[in-house]
Enzyme design. Structure first.
Site, mmCIF file in Angstrom:
data_model
loop_
_atom_site.group_PDB
_atom_site.id
_atom_site.type_symbol
_atom_site.label_atom_id
_atom_site.label_comp_id
_atom_site.label_asym_id
_atom_site.label_seq_id
_atom_site.Cartn_x
_atom_site.Cartn_y
_atom_site.Cartn_z
ATOM 1 N N TYR A 266 44.066 19.056 84.234
ATOM 2 C CA TYR A 266 45.285 18.838 85.011
ATOM 3 C C TYR A 266 46.567 18.931 84.179
ATOM 4 C CZ TYR A 266 41.924 16.909 88.349
ATOM 5 O OH TYR A 266 40.870 16.734 89.200
ATOM 6 N N HIS B 172 51.512 18.341 89.557
ATOM 7 C CA HIS B 172 51.435 16.891 89.748
ATOM 8 C C HIS B 172 51.606 16.131 88.432
ATOM 9 C CE1 HIS B 172 51.100 14.420 93.177
ATOM 10 N NE2 HIS B 172 49.830 14.114 93.146
ATOM 11 N N PHE C 49 44.139 8.200 87.490
ATOM 12 C CA PHE C 49 44.380 9.279 88.446
ATOM 13 C C PHE C 49 45.497 8.828 89.389
ATOM 14 C CE2 PHE C 49 40.346 10.599 86.758
ATOM 15 C CZ PHE C 49 40.526 11.976 86.597
ATOM 16 N N ASN D 52 46.447 8.590 92.534
ATOM 17 C CA ASN D 52 46.451 7.734 93.724
ATOM 18 C C ASN D 52 46.286 6.250 93.426
ATOM 19 O OD1 ASN D 52 46.636 10.190 94.955
ATOM 20 N ND2 ASN D 52 44.807 9.984 96.208
#
Length: 201
Positions: free
Chosen positions: A28, A33, A78, A80
């Protein structure tokens, strides 16, 4: 809940906590993001420090910005669940929401743009939603870094924010991140109005 620790406390006293949001792991690293991670890494680099101590489900760094002692935080939960890491660190170090600056990606702004706000809703961002829920407050200042809107309405949002930056977009993000780092220096000195006037776009 948030009480300033005195000089006899074992925990250090931080004036501010600066949080960059993203997802951990090489997979990532340069995705949209992770704009918050990329920005806070640049801030640490500019200040000659590292964010490499693992605590409170986060990578942490300790640095002085001008006269203020600041905790740099990259939640490793992560996106969330970012609020769990922010809550744990804030509670341990007794840092109130108004002294927590959160840096994150925003699809409503074009790459290269940034926007500073004193507080506000989550705007559909799951990381911010988690932080608001865990702190039970939306009164934390934030810096939004533009990543651009989805190319068309049917495009899946999760796919869009987890796409890597193009070379051109990454270059524009670097420009915005440079401005965000300068804005942080003003914000920790209590000059958020000046930061907004100078860098909001």
């Amino acid at each position: 809940m948030f009480i300033k620790k005195d000089k006899f406390s074992k925990a250090p006293v931080f004036d501010y906590m600066i949080v960059g949001l993203g997802n951990p792991g090489k997979k990532y690293e340069f995705t949209k993001h992770n704009a918050g991670f990329l920005c806070i890494d640049l801030l640490a680099q500019n200040l000659g420090t590292k964010i490499d101590r693992l605590k409170f489900k986060s990578l942490m760094g300790d640095v002085r910005i001008n006269s203020k002692r600041c905790l740099l935080l990259k939640p490793q939960t992560f996106m969330n669940l970012s609020g769990e890491a922010v809550r744990d660190a804030a509670q341990f170090y007794n840092i109130p929401p108004e002294k927590i600056i959160v840096i994150f990606d925003d699809i409503s702004l074009e790459p290269g743009k940034l926007r500073i706000r004193r507080k506000g809703s989550d705007g559909g961002h799951n990381g911010i939603k988690s932080i608001i829920y865990q702190l039970q407050s939306d009164a934390f200042p934030r810096i939004k870094l533009g990543i651009g809107a989805k190319p068309h309405p049917e495009f899946d949002l999760a796919d869009w924010v987890l796409e890597p930056f193009s070379k051109e977009a990454l270059k524009k993000l670097r420009s915005a991140a440079d401005n965000a780092c300068s804005a942080v220096e003003l914000m920790v000195e209590g000059k958020i109005d000046e930061a907004m006037s100078k860098y909001n776009s």
